[in-house]
Write a protein that holds these residues in place. Structure first.
Motif, PDB file in Angstrom:
ATOM      1  N   SER A 126      -6.023  -3.835 -10.137  1.00  0.00           N
ATOM      2  CA  SER A 126      -6.592  -4.538  -8.976  1.00  0.00           C
ATOM      3  C   SER A 126      -8.013  -4.061  -8.703  1.00  0.00           C
ATOM      4  CB  SER A 126      -5.717  -4.303  -7.752  1.00  0.00           C
ATOM      5  OG  SER A 126      -4.408  -4.806  -7.954  1.00  0.00           O
ATOM      6  N   TRP A 127      -8.251  -2.744  -8.878  1.00  0.00           N
ATOM      7  CA  TRP A 127      -9.609  -2.225  -8.664  1.00  0.00           C
ATOM      8  C   TRP A 127     -10.572  -2.806  -9.685  1.00  0.00           C
ATOM      9  CZ3 TRP A 127     -12.991   0.757 -11.565  1.00  0.00           C
ATOM     10  CH2 TRP A 127     -14.086   1.268 -10.884  1.00  0.00           C
ATOM     11  N   CYS A 128     -10.128  -2.897 -10.951  1.00  0.00           N
ATOM     12  CA  CYS A 128     -10.990  -3.488 -11.981  1.00  0.00           C
ATOM     13  C   CYS A 128     -11.279  -4.957 -11.678  1.00  0.00           C
ATOM     14  CB  CYS A 128     -10.328  -3.351 -13.349  1.00  0.00           C
ATOM     15  SG  CYS A 128     -10.152  -1.650 -13.919  1.00  0.00           S
TER      16      CYS A 128
ATOM     17  N   GLN B 119      -2.633  -0.704  -9.175  1.00  0.00           N
ATOM     18  CA  GLN B 119      -3.799  -0.391  -8.347  1.00  0.00           C
ATOM     19  C   GLN B 119      -5.066  -0.334  -9.187  1.00  0.00           C
ATOM     20  OE1 GLN B 119      -2.785   3.222  -6.196  1.00  0.00           O
ATOM     21  NE2 GLN B 119      -2.348   2.039  -4.335  1.00  0.00           N
ATOM     22  N   ALA B 120      -4.954   0.301 -10.357  1.00  0.00           N
ATOM     23  CA  ALA B 120      -6.130   0.381 -11.230  1.00  0.00           C
ATOM     24  C   ALA B 120      -6.564  -1.003 -11.693  1.00  0.00           C
ATOM     25  CB  ALA B 120      -5.813   1.273 -12.430  1.00  0.00           C
TER      26      ALA B 120
ATOM     27  N   ARG C   2       0.608   2.676  -9.827  1.00  0.00           N
ATOM     28  CA  ARG C   2      -0.757   3.174 -10.070  1.00  0.00           C
ATOM     29  C   ARG C   2      -1.497   2.272 -11.054  1.00  0.00           C
ATOM     30  NH1 ARG C   2      -1.459   5.841  -5.596  1.00  0.00           N
ATOM     31  NH2 ARG C   2       0.004   7.582  -5.332  1.00  0.00           N
TER      32      ARG C   2
ATOM     33  N   ASN D 190     -16.718  -8.611  -7.694  1.00  0.00           N
ATOM     34  CA  ASN D 190     -17.944  -8.261  -6.978  1.00  0.00           C
ATOM     35  C   ASN D 190     -19.174  -8.567  -7.825  1.00  0.00           C
ATOM     36  OD1 ASN D 190     -16.470  -7.379  -4.763  1.00  0.00           O
ATOM     37  ND2 ASN D 190     -16.383  -5.252  -5.480  1.00  0.00           N
TER      38      ASN D 190
ATOM     39  N   SER E  20       0.816  -1.217   0.000  1.00  0.00           N
ATOM     40  CA  SER E  20       0.000   0.000   0.000  1.00  0.00           C
ATOM     41  C   SER E  20       0.849   1.266   0.000  1.00  0.00           C
ATOM     42  CB  SER E  20      -0.928  -0.002   1.223  1.00  0.00           C
ATOM     43  OG  SER E  20      -0.168  -0.001   2.424  1.00  0.00           O
TER      44      SER E  20
ATOM     45  N   GLU F  39     -11.337  -6.349  -8.745  1.00  0.00           N
ATOM     46  CA  GLU F  39     -12.251  -6.417  -7.599  1.00  0.00           C
ATOM     47  C   GLU F  39     -13.677  -6.108  -8.027  1.00  0.00           C
ATOM     48  OE1 GLU F  39     -11.881  -7.402  -4.481  1.00  0.00           O
ATOM     49  OE2 GLU F  39      -9.839  -8.020  -4.975  1.00  0.00           O
ATOM     50  N   MET F  40     -13.824  -5.120  -8.920  1.00  0.00           N
ATOM     51  CA  MET F  40     -15.167  -4.810  -9.412  1.00  0.00           C
ATOM     52  C   MET F  40     -15.765  -5.996 -10.166  1.00  0.00           C
ATOM     53  SD  MET F  40     -16.006  -1.815  -8.343  1.00  0.00           S
ATOM     54  CE  MET F  40     -15.156  -2.320  -6.827  1.00  0.00           C
TER      55      MET F  40
END
Length: 660
Positions: free
Chosen positions: A125-127, A122-123, A119, A133, A106, A129-130
């Motif tokens: 990983s966010w995609c 991170q982007a 970055r 979900n 982090s 996770e979405m």
């Protein structure tokens, strides 16, 4: 279908599948070179732990009170380091490592390119996770925390192993950053030791025994307070002592009462005996008197002595029982009887006075009555004391179960407190040893920092790129050879199809009529024809193929030229053929319905096969169809046979092979 009989045939494969060979070679070179420059780097951090299975620095504390268990030799049938490896890759350890990695990842790195990659990661990983979900929402995936999913992935990536027979356990972490690899390795070692200490139970045992000692101390204080209150009620220092004192007093009173009762019974007996004797006691007694021997009795004794002397004298002359002796015995007996009837003493004077015995008996009876009354009073007093003591004893006995229970509980609590205090000390030793990491597992190699990458080995990959590319291309060629069903030559064709190979017609590029290989192939076909039958009754030859474009017309035209040169009449037309005449029937492919009709009645049926394009299953199907419909297939002609190695390559190769 290619028959590999020599190195030449193997070289032919390289030219048959030359395009595929080049593509595989170039693709492999491109992949290896790109991998050498673009593959993610991998750095390794190692930690080594020495496991001593036969020793233990921690105290083996039994959970239940009891004697310590003796040392148990490890079974040689099982490697004890397997348990340590399973503990090192267990879920709690991996979860702690995952949490440490999440905390490390982090923090954004320094540097423009590193920050950009951070970055982007991170982007991404966010995609992910979405997307996860969404899949969790529709029920295709199960919901799980990020740390748990990362721990499951780390359990597959982190490696722990040991060599057979070795007690050194190696924990290896491979990552794309040497600093991160070292941090994960340190976190892994720390989590392993923490989990091992937790499994050893030092901290838990210390907390458990400390809490138990605190509870036992409070329980002992409460029990002593209750015991003191109940002892104060019964006015004693202890129930055993109080019961013993009351029992002793009762025993003394009972013994004293029995003694008084016995004394009273004796006095009552004396009173009864004295009462019975008193009437027989005279009121007066003679206090003075003179007593002398009776002279008459003395004279009789003298006579008796004389008779006894005479008897003795008679016995000198007579025996016992003789008449004189018996007469003398009778006289002696009569004299003795007379003596017994005479008093031995004679009172000459006396003094009469009141009888003292009677007075004494009366006095003793009076004293006995007084003593009986006194004893009765003492017995009554003793009975009252016994009753009082029995009441006190009943009170103590009624309180005795509670007091005994309290005493037993207090004694048990004190013993348990003493034992738990000993266990607390030993648990404190275990806890301190675990905190200091002093056990049968010692860290002999700290988590290493290796700045040199272990993957990819770019220089080695570049050096091996050409040999690897050639090897992969050769493997691709071999696989294509195994899967290729095209007919390239006549090797194994007769054995496979069960039909004779009449000739192999080479590919003609320039001079058609003057080609020696073509003429040789046509004459081989001519020699296989029944020439006697042509002279006697003529011959009809049907030419067909499995599909159009196989060269049926070419073979028929060139074969007709050879036959005419040999003096035979050749025509294309209707059957039958006349003597000395050869009829060549050019039928369409066997897939055409008119082919079998045109071939019906032909003496010889020849199947023309074009090399490099016709497959073996197609030829087998055509032969099977001709056999089923017409009953025979007399031969196969391979058309447009090409030697795949160009002459400019084959000449130096053949010279080189000839040199060896």
């Amino acid at each position: 279908m290619i028959e590999i009989r020599s190195l030449r045939d193997a070289l032919r494969l390289l030219f048959i599948f030359g395009r595929e060979f080049k593509l595989a070679l170039l693709a492999t070179l491109a992949v290896v070179i790109l991998g050498a420059f673009l593959l993610p780097n991998r750095y390794v951090s190692d930690a080594r732990l020495l496991v001593k299975p036969t020793e233990s620095a921690s105290v083996q504390l039994p959970v239940q009170p009891g004697p310590d268990a003796g040392f148990v030799q490890q079974s040689p049938q099982r490697d004890p380091l397997l348990d340590e490896e399973k503990m090192a890759t267990s879920a709690p350890v991996m979860l702690k490592v995952a949490q440490t990695y999440l905390a490390m990842s982090s923090v954004p790195p320094k540097g423009g390119w590193a920050l950009f990659k951070f970055r982007m990661g991170q982007a991404l990983s966010w995609c992910k996770e979405m997307l996860r979900n969404v899949l969790v929402g529709i029920g295709l995936m199960d919901e799980a925390p990020v740390a748990d999913r990362l721990a499951a992935r780390l359990a597959k990536k982190l490696q722990v192993s040991h060599d057979p027979g070795s007690n050194v356990m190696e924990m290896r972490v491979s990552w794309n950053d040497p600093h991160v690899a070292q941090g994960i390795s340190r976190a892994w070692v720390d989590a392993y030791f923490d989990e091992r200490a937790k499994a050893a139970g030092g901290e838990a045992l210390f907390n458990f025994y400390e809490e138990q000692n605190r509870e036992l101390n409070d329980s002992i204080i409460a029990l002593k307070r209750q015991l003191r209150e109940q002892l104060r009620v019964i006015d004693a220092t202890s129930v055993e002592q109080r019961i013993e004192d009351v029992t002793d007093q009762l025993q003394k009173l009972y013994r004293q009462r029995r003694e008084l009762q016995a004394e009273r019974e004796a006095l009552v007996g004396i009173l009864g005996s004295a009462g019975r004797q008193l009437p027989a006691v005279a009121g007066e007694v003679v206090t003075e008197r003179e007593i002398s021997l009776n002279p008459e009795r003395e004279d009789l004794k003298l006579k008796l002595n004389g008779l006894k002397q005479q008897r003795l004298d008679l016995l000198r002359n007579f025996k016992e029982g003789a008449p004189p002796v018996r007469a003398l015995d009778e006289s002696i007996a009569a004299l003795e009887a007379e003596i017994n009837g005479v008093d031995g003493n004679v009172v000459r004077s006396r003094n009469v006075a009141p009888n003292a015995l009677g007075a004494r008996l009366r006095q003793d009876m009076q004293d006995a009555r007084l003593n009986v009354a006194k004893i009765d009073a003492n017995v009554a007093e003793i009975d009252s004391q016994i009753k009082q003591l029995q009441g006190e004893r009943e009170e103590v006995m009624s309180a005795e179960p509670s007091l005994s229970r309290l005493s037993l509980e207090l004694s048990s609590a004190e013993k348990t407190f003493a034992q738990y205090s000993d266990y607390l000390l030993r648990a404190r030793v275990i806890r301190d040893l675990n905190r200091a990491r002093l056990s049968n597992v010692a860290l002999v190699g700290q988590s290493s920092f290796t700045p040199s990458r272990v993957f990819p080995k770019s220089m080695l990959m570049l050096l091996l790129s050409i040999p690897v590319a050639f090897a992969v291309a050769l493997v691709v060629v071999f696989l294509l050879y195994l899967m290729d069903q095209r007919i390239h030559d006549g090797g194994r064709l007769e054995k496979t199809l069960g039909v004779p190979l009449l000739a192999t017609v080479p590919e003609i590029l320039h001079d058609v009529d003057g080609s020696q290989p073509l003429r040789a192939a046509l004459y081989r076909i001519y020699c296989r024809l029944p020439l006697e039958q042509i002279t006697a009754q003529g011959l009809s030859v049907g030419l067909t193929s499995s599909r159009s474009g196989e060269g049926v017309s070419f073979i028929a035209s060139r074969l007709a030229i050879v036959l005419r040169q040999q003096g035979y009449s050749v025509r294309d037309g209707q059957l039958p053929a006349g003597p000395g005449e050869v009829v060549l029937v050019q039928a369409p492919p066997v897939s055409d319905e008119n082919a079998l009709i045109q071939l019906r009645g032909c003496d010889r049926i020849v199947l023309v096969v074009k090399t490099r394009s016709t497959t073996l299953p197609a030829v087998e199907n055509a032969i099977a169809l001709l056999r089923d419909a017409l009953g025979h297939v007399d031969g196969v002609v391979l058309n447009r046979r090409v030697f795949e190695i160009p002459p400019r390559y084959w000449k130096p190769i053949s010279r080189w092979l000839g040199a060896y």
